[in-house]
Design a protein around this motif. Sequence first.
Motif, PDB file in Angstrom:
ATOM      1  N   THR A  96       9.150   8.193  -7.697  1.00  0.00           N
ATOM      2  CA  THR A  96       8.111   7.672  -6.884  1.00  0.00           C
ATOM      3  C   THR A  96       7.293   6.507  -7.594  1.00  0.00           C
ATOM      4  OG1 THR A  96       7.907  10.168  -6.331  1.00  0.00           O
ATOM      5  CG2 THR A  96       5.967   8.468  -5.859  1.00  0.00           C
ATOM      6  N   VAL A  97       7.475   5.476  -6.320  1.00  0.00           N
ATOM      7  CA  VAL A  97       6.803   4.333  -6.794  1.00  0.00           C
ATOM      8  C   VAL A  97       5.328   4.262  -6.312  1.00  0.00           C
ATOM      9  CG1 VAL A  97       6.814   1.916  -6.367  1.00  0.00           C
ATOM     10  CG2 VAL A  97       8.918   2.979  -6.231  1.00  0.00           C
ATOM     11  N   MET A  98       4.414   3.992  -7.182  1.00  0.00           N
ATOM     12  CA  MET A  98       2.874   4.027  -6.820  1.00  0.00           C
ATOM     13  C   MET A  98       2.355   2.811  -7.183  1.00  0.00           C
ATOM     14  SD  MET A  98       2.063   7.530  -9.066  1.00  0.00           S
ATOM     15  CE  MET A  98       2.761   6.692 -10.674  1.00  0.00           C
ATOM     16  N   PRO A  99       1.291   2.423  -6.390  1.00  0.00           N
ATOM     17  CA  PRO A  99       0.438   1.267  -6.531  1.00  0.00           C
ATOM     18  C   PRO A  99      -0.399   1.292  -8.019  1.00  0.00           C
ATOM     19  CG  PRO A  99      -0.217   2.333  -4.631  1.00  0.00           C
ATOM     20  CD  PRO A  99       0.535   3.196  -5.260  1.00  0.00           C
ATOM     21  N   LYS A 100      -0.313   0.187  -8.684  1.00  0.00           N
ATOM     22  CA  LYS A 100      -0.993   0.023 -10.024  1.00  0.00           C
ATOM     23  C   LYS A 100      -2.306  -0.675  -9.889  1.00  0.00           C
ATOM     24  CE  LYS A 100      -0.262  -1.345 -14.626  1.00  0.00           C
ATOM     25  NZ  LYS A 100       0.772  -1.918 -15.814  1.00  0.00           N
ATOM     26  N   ASP A 101      -2.082  -1.799  -8.988  1.00  0.00           N
ATOM     27  CA  ASP A 101      -3.443  -2.481  -8.492  1.00  0.00           C
ATOM     28  C   ASP A 101      -3.288  -2.994  -7.159  1.00  0.00           C
ATOM     29  OD1 ASP A 101      -2.204  -5.160  -9.051  1.00  0.00           O
ATOM     30  OD2 ASP A 101      -2.760  -4.848 -11.073  1.00  0.00           O
ATOM     31  N   LEU A 102      -3.977  -3.848  -6.543  1.00  0.00           N
ATOM     32  CA  LEU A 102      -3.946  -4.236  -5.265  1.00  0.00           C
ATOM     33  C   LEU A 102      -2.581  -5.142  -5.129  1.00  0.00           C
ATOM     34  CD1 LEU A 102      -7.622  -5.716  -4.628  1.00  0.00           C
ATOM     35  CD2 LEU A 102      -6.428  -3.686  -4.046  1.00  0.00           C
ATOM     36  N   GLN A 103      -2.019  -5.825  -6.042  1.00  0.00           N
ATOM     37  CA  GLN A 103      -0.795  -6.537  -5.843  1.00  0.00           C
ATOM     38  C   GLN A 103       0.170  -6.173  -6.871  1.00  0.00           C
ATOM     39  OE1 GLN A 103      -2.147  -8.042  -2.718  1.00  0.00           O
ATOM     40  NE2 GLN A 103      -0.376  -9.365  -3.403  1.00  0.00           N
ATOM     41  N   THR A 104       0.379  -4.931  -7.452  1.00  0.00           N
ATOM     42  CA  THR A 104       1.289  -4.629  -8.295  1.00  0.00           C
ATOM     43  C   THR A 104       1.613  -3.065  -8.079  1.00  0.00           C
ATOM     44  OG1 THR A 104       0.598  -6.013  -9.872  1.00  0.00           O
ATOM     45  CG2 THR A 104       2.023  -4.303 -10.504  1.00  0.00           C
ATOM     46  N   GLU A 105       2.947  -2.710  -7.758  1.00  0.00           N
ATOM     47  CA  GLU A 105       3.435  -1.453  -7.847  1.00  0.00           C
ATOM     48  C   GLU A 105       4.153  -1.210  -9.052  1.00  0.00           C
ATOM     49  OE1 GLU A 105       3.495   0.488  -4.614  1.00  0.00           O
ATOM     50  OE2 GLU A 105       2.261  -1.235  -4.273  1.00  0.00           O
ATOM     51  N   VAL A 106       4.139   0.214  -9.343  1.00  0.00           N
ATOM     52  CA  VAL A 106       4.333   0.556 -10.809  1.00  0.00           C
ATOM     53  C   VAL A 106       5.481   1.856 -10.718  1.00  0.00           C
ATOM     54  CG1 VAL A 106       2.448   2.216 -11.334  1.00  0.00           C
ATOM     55  CG2 VAL A 106       3.980   1.494 -13.123  1.00  0.00           C
ATOM     56  N   LEU A 107       6.411   1.906 -11.359  1.00  0.00           N
ATOM     57  CA  LEU A 107       7.521   3.128 -11.597  1.00  0.00           C
ATOM     58  C   LEU A 107       7.451   3.550 -13.033  1.00  0.00           C
ATOM     59  CD1 LEU A 107       9.432   5.051 -10.641  1.00  0.00           C
ATOM     60  CD2 LEU A 107      11.399   3.185 -10.960  1.00  0.00           C
ATOM     61  N   LEU A 108       6.893   4.756 -13.315  1.00  0.00           N
ATOM     62  CA  LEU A 108       6.593   5.143 -14.876  1.00  0.00           C
ATOM     63  C   LEU A 108       8.026   5.553 -15.185  1.00  0.00           C
ATOM     64  CD1 LEU A 108       3.089   7.097 -14.175  1.00  0.00           C
ATOM     65  CD2 LEU A 108       3.541   4.893 -15.045  1.00  0.00           C
ATOM     66  N   GLY A 109       8.043   5.279 -16.614  1.00  0.00           N
ATOM     67  CA  GLY A 109       9.428   5.700 -17.402  1.00  0.00           C
ATOM     68  C   GLY A 109       9.270   7.223 -17.252  1.00  0.00           C
ATOM     69  N   PHE A 145       0.967  -1.298  -0.014  1.00  0.00           N
ATOM     70  CA  PHE A 145       0.017   0.126   0.027  1.00  0.00           C
ATOM     71  C   PHE A 145       1.033   1.470   0.095  1.00  0.00           C
ATOM     72  CE2 PHE A 145       0.811  -1.542   4.612  1.00  0.00           C
ATOM     73  CZ  PHE A 145       1.088   0.132   5.039  1.00  0.00           C
ATOM     74  N   SER A 146       0.284   2.239  -0.427  1.00  0.00           N
ATOM     75  CA  SER A 146       0.765   3.789  -0.369  1.00  0.00           C
ATOM     76  C   SER A 146       1.998   3.987  -1.177  1.00  0.00           C
ATOM     77  CB  SER A 146       1.057   4.133   0.779  1.00  0.00           C
ATOM     78  OG  SER A 146       2.435   3.609   1.322  1.00  0.00           O
ATOM     79  N   PRO A 147       2.176   5.048  -1.968  1.00  0.00           N
ATOM     80  CA  PRO A 147       3.163   5.309  -2.718  1.00  0.00           C
ATOM     81  C   PRO A 147       4.242   5.701  -1.766  1.00  0.00           C
ATOM     82  CG  PRO A 147       1.745   7.201  -2.738  1.00  0.00           C
ATOM     83  CD  PRO A 147       1.190   6.060  -2.170  1.00  0.00           C
ATOM     84  N   GLN A 148       5.512   5.509  -2.603  1.00  0.00           N
ATOM     85  CA  GLN A 148       7.091   5.620  -1.820  1.00  0.00           C
ATOM     86  C   GLN A 148       7.850   6.156  -2.767  1.00  0.00           C
ATOM     87  OE1 GLN A 148       7.414   5.053   1.698  1.00  0.00           O
ATOM     88  NE2 GLN A 148       5.384   4.688   1.647  1.00  0.00           N
ATOM     89  N   ASP A 149       8.957   7.182  -2.008  1.00  0.00           N
ATOM     90  CA  ASP A 149       9.859   7.561  -2.851  1.00  0.00           C
ATOM     91  C   ASP A 149      11.219   6.616  -3.063  1.00  0.00           C
ATOM     92  OD1 ASP A 149       8.709  10.069  -2.911  1.00  0.00           O
ATOM     93  OD2 ASP A 149       9.435  10.568  -1.092  1.00  0.00           O
ATOM     94  N   GLY A 150      11.776   6.700  -4.151  1.00  0.00           N
ATOM     95  CA  GLY A 150      12.705   5.840  -4.561  1.00  0.00           C
ATOM     96  C   GLY A 150      14.035   6.898  -5.146  1.00  0.00           C
ATOM     97  N   VAL A 151      15.041   6.154  -5.658  1.00  0.00           N
ATOM     98  CA  VAL A 151      16.171   6.947  -6.078  1.00  0.00           C
ATOM     99  C   VAL A 151      16.770   6.523  -7.210  1.00  0.00           C
ATOM    100  CG1 VAL A 151      17.641   5.851  -4.354  1.00  0.00           C
ATOM    101  CG2 VAL A 151      18.350   8.166  -5.353  1.00  0.00           C
ATOM    102  N   GLU A 152      17.247   6.981  -8.190  1.00  0.00           N
ATOM    103  CA  GLU A 152      18.023   6.669  -9.302  1.00  0.00           C
ATOM    104  C   GLU A 152      19.271   6.993  -9.747  1.00  0.00           C
ATOM    105  OE1 GLU A 152      17.235   6.595 -14.181  1.00  0.00           O
ATOM    106  OE2 GLU A 152      16.467   8.263 -12.927  1.00  0.00           O
ATOM    107  N   TYR A 153      20.338   6.217  -9.899  1.00  0.00           N
ATOM    108  CA  TYR A 153      21.588   6.812 -10.219  1.00  0.00           C
ATOM    109  C   TYR A 153      21.723   6.120 -11.708  1.00  0.00           C
ATOM    110  CZ  TYR A 153      22.350   7.980  -5.445  1.00  0.00           C
ATOM    111  OH  TYR A 153      22.615   8.750  -4.139  1.00  0.00           O
ATOM    112  N   THR A 154      22.820   6.981 -12.535  1.00  0.00           N
ATOM    113  CA  THR A 154      23.139   6.608 -13.927  1.00  0.00           C
ATOM    114  C   THR A 154      24.741   6.377 -13.892  1.00  0.00           C
ATOM    115  OG1 THR A 154      23.105   8.652 -14.651  1.00  0.00           O
ATOM    116  CG2 THR A 154      21.143   7.289 -14.755  1.00  0.00           C
TER     117      THR A 154
END
Length: 224
Positions: A142-155, A118-127
């Motif tokens: 930011t990582v967000m819920p996509k459905d009940l059992q899936t989290e998503v990080l948008l491109g 549950f709930s969106p959370q902050d993440g971090v990216e390095y290159t």
Amino acid sequence: MQKRVWMTGVMLLVLIFAAGSVFAAESAHTKEEIVRAYMERVVPENAEEVSSAVQVTVKEAGKETVDAAKATAEAYTYRYAENGEENYRTVLVLQLNNVSVTEDDEITVAVNDYLNPFSPQDGVEYTRKTSDDLWSGEHAVTVMPKDLQTEVLLGSELKNGAKSRLICMSFPSSGNAKRESEMPEYVVTVMSSPRTVTVPVWVVIPAGLVIALIVVFVRKKRAA
């Protein structure tokens, strides 16, 4: 006069590239340093790690493949008590090598029935540019819920055009009282579209200034 203009342009480019190199060196880190710092920030102090498993696939042109040379993932699941309830914190460390992720793509994390995320959370990216380089260019995502059992990080959350990425993301969960699985399991799917080539602004602007100086000088010389 012409020689001075050329020398001024060259010196300007050298100074800008040198400044960029110094800044990059000061903010570069190893993978271990990044993961440790991220863990300290998101994992509760009273948490204990529980066993978990993760699989990562790359989806290109509709075809899913498992290729450790392109993508690897590490999953860490922690159990802790909060307000008398048992909760969990998942930390995923995803490394992508020569995998293009455009703003229309996404990275999903499917969770089995052991947890209820549950709930969106902050993440971090390095290159980084090559496998010999350290990781730099910290960028919040930011990582967000996509459905009940899936989290998503948008491109669209990620940096455009990076060849190699190191992404740390996390999300909290509650335990599923009706679970049938013996431990948390995660399936990470990376959608990948063809990469578009972009030139950094810090390269375009100085180069444009040098070209402008040369054009002005040539025009003045012709008019004389």
